[in-house]
Scaffold this motif. Sequence first.
Motif, PDB file in Angstrom:
ATOM      1  N   LEU A 236      15.487   0.184  20.290  1.00 15.34           N
ATOM      2  CA  LEU A 236      16.089   1.506  20.417  1.00 15.34           C
ATOM      3  C   LEU A 236      17.084   1.591  21.571  1.00 15.34           C
ATOM      4  O   LEU A 236      17.366   2.673  22.077  1.00 15.34           O
ATOM      5  N   THR A 237      17.654   0.461  21.962  1.00 11.22           N
ATOM      6  CA  THR A 237      18.712   0.437  22.968  1.00 11.22           C
ATOM      7  C   THR A 237      19.827  -0.500  22.487  1.00 11.22           C
ATOM      8  O   THR A 237      19.589  -1.359  21.630  1.00 11.22           O
ATOM      9  N   PRO A 238      21.032  -0.385  23.031  1.00 13.39           N
ATOM     10  CA  PRO A 238      22.141  -1.258  22.608  1.00 13.39           C
ATOM     11  C   PRO A 238      22.149  -2.613  23.303  1.00 13.39           C
ATOM     12  O   PRO A 238      23.216  -3.199  23.520  1.00 13.39           O
ATOM     13  N   VAL A 239      20.978  -3.158  23.632  1.00 15.50           N
ATOM     14  CA  VAL A 239      20.935  -4.422  24.351  1.00 15.50           C
ATOM     15  C   VAL A 239      21.536  -5.557  23.533  1.00 15.50           C
ATOM     16  O   VAL A 239      22.272  -6.406  24.072  1.00 15.50           O
ATOM     17  N   TYR A 240      21.312  -5.575  22.202  1.00 10.99           N
ATOM     18  CA  TYR A 240      21.846  -6.674  21.392  1.00 10.99           C
ATOM     19  C   TYR A 240      23.297  -6.440  20.998  1.00 10.99           C
ATOM     20  O   TYR A 240      24.000  -7.379  20.656  1.00 10.99           O
ATOM     21  N   ARG A 241      23.740  -5.235  21.055  1.00 10.95           N
ATOM     22  CA  ARG A 241      25.183  -4.999  20.927  1.00 10.95           C
ATOM     23  C   ARG A 241      25.901  -5.643  22.110  1.00 10.95           C
ATOM     24  O   ARG A 241      26.999  -6.190  21.956  1.00 10.95           O
ATOM     25  N   HIS A 242      25.279  -5.569  23.279  1.00  7.89           N
ATOM     26  CA  HIS A 242      25.854  -6.167  24.472  1.00  7.89           C
ATOM     27  C   HIS A 242      25.788  -7.695  24.405  1.00  7.89           C
ATOM     28  O   HIS A 242      26.766  -8.381  24.752  1.00  7.89           O
ATOM     29  N   ILE A 243      24.662  -8.248  23.956  1.00 10.28           N
ATOM     30  CA  ILE A 243      24.495  -9.700  23.893  1.00 10.28           C
ATOM     31  C   ILE A 243      25.433 -10.328  22.863  1.00 10.28           C
ATOM     32  O   ILE A 243      25.959 -11.426  23.060  1.00 10.28           O
ATOM     33  N   LEU A 244      25.669  -9.619  21.764  1.00  6.67           N
ATOM     34  CA  LEU A 244      26.447 -10.162  20.648  1.00  6.67           C
ATOM     35  C   LEU A 244      27.931  -9.825  20.729  1.00  6.67           C
ATOM     36  O   LEU A 244      28.623  -9.853  19.705  1.00  6.67           O
ATOM     37  N   TYR A 245      28.436  -9.503  21.899  1.00  6.29           N
ATOM     38  CA  TYR A 245      29.838  -9.058  21.963  1.00  6.29           C
ATOM     39  C   TYR A 245      30.796 -10.159  21.504  1.00  6.29           C
ATOM     40  O   TYR A 245      31.825  -9.873  20.876  1.00  6.29           O
ATOM     41  N   ARG A 246      30.521 -11.419  21.761  1.00  5.89           N
ATOM     42  CA  ARG A 246      31.401 -12.493  21.294  1.00  5.89           C
ATOM     43  C   ARG A 246      31.366 -12.585  19.770  1.00  5.89           C
ATOM     44  O   ARG A 246      32.420 -12.723  19.126  1.00  5.89           O
ATOM     45  N   TYR A 247      30.190 -12.529  19.230  1.00  7.93           N
ATOM     46  CA  TYR A 247      30.070 -12.604  17.772  1.00  7.93           C
ATOM     47  C   TYR A 247      30.728 -11.401  17.108  1.00  7.93           C
ATOM     48  O   TYR A 247      31.397 -11.529  16.069  1.00  7.93           O
ATOM     49  N   ARG A 248      30.589 -10.218  17.682  1.00  4.59           N
ATOM     50  CA  ARG A 248      31.152  -9.007  17.089  1.00  4.59           C
ATOM     51  C   ARG A 248      32.671  -8.983  17.212  1.00  4.59           C
ATOM     52  O   ARG A 248      33.355  -8.321  16.424  1.00  4.59           O
ATOM     53  N   VAL A 249      33.246  -9.673  18.177  1.00  2.00           N
ATOM     54  CA  VAL A 249      34.710  -9.801  18.254  1.00  2.00           C
ATOM     55  C   VAL A 249      35.216 -10.627  17.087  1.00  2.00           C
ATOM     56  O   VAL A 249      36.255 -10.316  16.473  1.00  2.00           O
ATOM     57  N   ARG A 250      34.504 -11.677  16.762  1.00  2.00           N
ATOM     58  CA  ARG A 250      34.910 -12.516  15.629  1.00  2.00           C
ATOM     59  C   ARG A 250      34.615 -11.859  14.291  1.00  2.00           C
ATOM     60  O   ARG A 250      35.352 -12.050  13.320  1.00  2.00           O
ATOM     61  N   PHE A 251      33.538 -11.067  14.215  1.00  2.00           N
ATOM     62  CA  PHE A 251      33.153 -10.406  12.965  1.00  2.00           C
ATOM     63  C   PHE A 251      32.937  -8.918  13.244  1.00  2.00           C
ATOM     64  O   PHE A 251      31.801  -8.442  13.380  1.00  2.00           O
ATOM     65  N   PRO A 252      34.008  -8.174  13.351  1.00  2.00           N
ATOM     66  CA  PRO A 252      33.896  -6.747  13.728  1.00  2.00           C
ATOM     67  C   PRO A 252      33.194  -5.896  12.678  1.00  2.00           C
ATOM     68  O   PRO A 252      32.691  -4.820  13.005  1.00  2.00           O
ATOM     69  N   LYS A 253      33.145  -6.329  11.418  1.00  2.00           N
ATOM     70  CA  LYS A 253      32.490  -5.550  10.370  1.00  2.00           C
ATOM     71  C   LYS A 253      31.005  -5.874  10.234  1.00  2.00           C
ATOM     72  O   LYS A 253      30.328  -5.319   9.370  1.00  2.00           O
ATOM     73  N   SER A 254      30.497  -6.735  11.045  1.00  2.00           N
ATOM     74  CA  SER A 254      29.083  -7.087  10.974  1.00  2.00           C
ATOM     75  C   SER A 254      28.216  -5.922  11.445  1.00  2.00           C
ATOM     76  O   SER A 254      28.583  -5.184  12.370  1.00  2.00           O
ATOM     77  N   ASN A 255      27.084  -5.749  10.775  1.00  2.00           N
ATOM     78  CA  ASN A 255      26.163  -4.692  11.192  1.00  2.00           C
ATOM     79  C   ASN A 255      25.135  -5.191  12.212  1.00  2.00           C
ATOM     80  O   ASN A 255      24.248  -4.446  12.626  1.00  2.00           O
ATOM     81  N   PHE A 256      25.238  -6.454  12.605  1.00  2.00           N
ATOM     82  CA  PHE A 256      24.342  -7.018  13.607  1.00  2.00           C
ATOM     83  C   PHE A 256      24.683  -6.420  14.968  1.00  2.00           C
ATOM     84  O   PHE A 256      25.757  -6.643  15.508  1.00  2.00           O
ATOM     85  N   GLY A 257      23.781  -5.666  15.517  1.00  2.00           N
ATOM     86  CA  GLY A 257      24.009  -4.975  16.782  1.00  2.00           C
ATOM     87  C   GLY A 257      24.343  -3.516  16.619  1.00  2.00           C
ATOM     88  O   GLY A 257      24.420  -2.795  17.628  1.00  2.00           O
ATOM     89  N   ASN A 258      24.521  -3.048  15.379  1.00  2.00           N
ATOM     90  CA  ASN A 258      24.783  -1.628  15.140  1.00  2.00           C
ATOM     91  C   ASN A 258      23.469  -0.834  15.199  1.00  2.00           C
ATOM     92  O   ASN A 258      22.397  -1.378  14.950  1.00  2.00           O
ATOM     93  N   PRO A 259      23.545   0.450  15.505  1.00  3.51           N
ATOM     94  CA  PRO A 259      22.324   1.268  15.543  1.00  3.51           C
ATOM     95  C   PRO A 259      21.735   1.443  14.155  1.00  3.51           C
ATOM     96  O   PRO A 259      22.438   1.393  13.146  1.00  3.51           O
ATOM     97  N   TYR A 260      20.433   1.635  14.127  1.00  5.24           N
ATOM     98  CA  TYR A 260      19.749   1.850  12.855  1.00  5.24           C
ATOM     99  C   TYR A 260      20.194   3.150  12.206  1.00  5.24           C
ATOM    100  O   TYR A 260      20.261   3.255  10.986  1.00  5.24           O
ATOM    101  N   HIS A 261      20.516   4.147  13.021  1.00  4.68           N
ATOM    102  CA  HIS A 261      21.072   5.415  12.535  1.00  4.68           C
ATOM    103  C   HIS A 261      22.538   5.471  12.985  1.00  4.68           C
ATOM    104  O   HIS A 261      22.817   5.835  14.126  1.00  4.68           O
ATOM    105  N   PRO A 262      23.489   5.102  12.142  1.00  6.62           N
ATOM    106  CA  PRO A 262      24.897   5.078  12.562  1.00  6.62           C
ATOM    107  C   PRO A 262      25.376   6.461  12.976  1.00  6.62           C
ATOM    108  O   PRO A 262      24.850   7.493  12.568  1.00  6.62           O
ATOM    109  N   MET A 263      26.428   6.477  13.779  1.00  2.71           N
ATOM    110  CA  MET A 263      26.972   7.718  14.286  1.00  2.71           C
ATOM    111  C   MET A 263      28.487   7.588  14.380  1.00  2.71           C
ATOM    112  O   MET A 263      29.009   6.552  14.803  1.00  2.71           O
TER     113      MET A 263
END
Length: 474
Positions: free
Chosen positions: A319-346
């Motif tokens: 329930l915190t964005p800790v893995y959004r922070h850890i996965l920042y390199r991966y999310r730069v390469r794959f911006p459409k990935s839902n890995f690290g997104n909140p369970y309830h999007p906003m």
Amino acid sequence: MGTFVCVCAVKLSDLKMTKYALYNISRKYKTYPANLNMECKSQLLEEHENVTLIVNRRSAVRQSPKRWMFRCRWQKKLAISLALICICVLIIFAYTDQLFRNKIFSVFLSSRLTQITNVAKLQTSYPQNEQTLSTSNYPSLKPMQYLLNYSSVHLNLSSHMKTSTSDYNIFVIYTRENYRLQMKFDLFAHSLFKHTNAQLHLHIITDKESEMSVLDILQRKIRRFRRIVIYTMYDVQICSNIIQDITAKLSPYFSSMPNSYYSDSLFFLSLGLHRIADISLNRAILFDCDIVFRSDVRLLFAEFDRFLPHQLYGLAPELTPVYRHILYRYRVRFPKSNFGNPYHPMQLVKNNKNKLVANRIHEHHGYPGLNSGVVLMLLNRIRDSKTYSEVLTQYEVHRLVDKYSFKGHLGDQDFFTLLGYEYPNLIYRLDCIWNRQLCTWWKDHGYSNIFDAYFRCEGVIKMYHGNCNTRIPE
């Protein structure tokens, strides 16, 4: 003439009565003047009795009731000193461990407490998985099994333990005791026994320095809630040796540095608990000490019936964005990935005042990671799973970390997060109400604008998780 003399004699007696009667009354003597005749003596006797009666009545009215009071100052000081000594003894008795009580205050212990503390030990040898340990040099694990009973009735442990089996196996790690950990475990045990009367089997992984504290807390809670509990103690060093190979593979990737807090083997025990637990155990739940129950734990065990055939573990979302922070390199390469997104999007939309406000979407498609504060385990499935065994190999762990550019620091929780995303069929998604985390550290460290989307948890909370030493709501 005789009459006149008599009157004079009476008057003379009146005068003498005033002189002698009061004198005689004060000394309580019953004597009378000798120069009076018999008639005057009888009259004086009656009047003397009347005066005595009046004096006695007045003294009875004036006499105050007896009061039990200390007449001397030394008696008061002695009573106060004894009271202070008794209070000090009670305070020492309340705040000392069980071993000290048994040695020093054994005279004051009740028969019920003596029965509980002196209950016989039943040693049971738990066979290990021969397939797993046959080629290893792991030490033989022989935990001690106890039965705690609130009643003073003597129990035949040998016969009772054969029939006293439990389907509610709860694992807790309690090591390196300190005041804060002691308070957490005290609240954990209090809330657990308060909300259930089920026959529980507690499996406590601890060390020698912390064992007496565990026993003391359990005994107090069991006596308060009148429970009968089976519990098994495991030596943390032996358990660490059993999973040493798992720790060696995972700690380089899921701890901040080699000798850091989360590099310790106890933070990877959940991944090898199927080796430590008795082979007869099938279902078990591992809890952190900072879990506080708000419902019956049997309701959580009922979640096992919802597992699909291939699911091994059950965990709630992070329930915190800790893995959004850890996965920042991966999310730069794959911006459409839902890995690290909140369970309830906003999403942020403009309101009537042309300001950006949060607009929550009720679709559950984000994967914020998993939290290991509560871990449901089907131990037999884990032992028999070839997929799980392959995932724990050095090659597969390195492949997953490299694929997601992952560098974690939270021990087994990091591995569960990767496992749940790469192999979603192995993880049962537990609702957040069973692990309502309260840590808000990331809200003040760069993610305040999206923190609420992660922190949101709808429904009646069943269990609170006071991670980051957060206070539990009343």
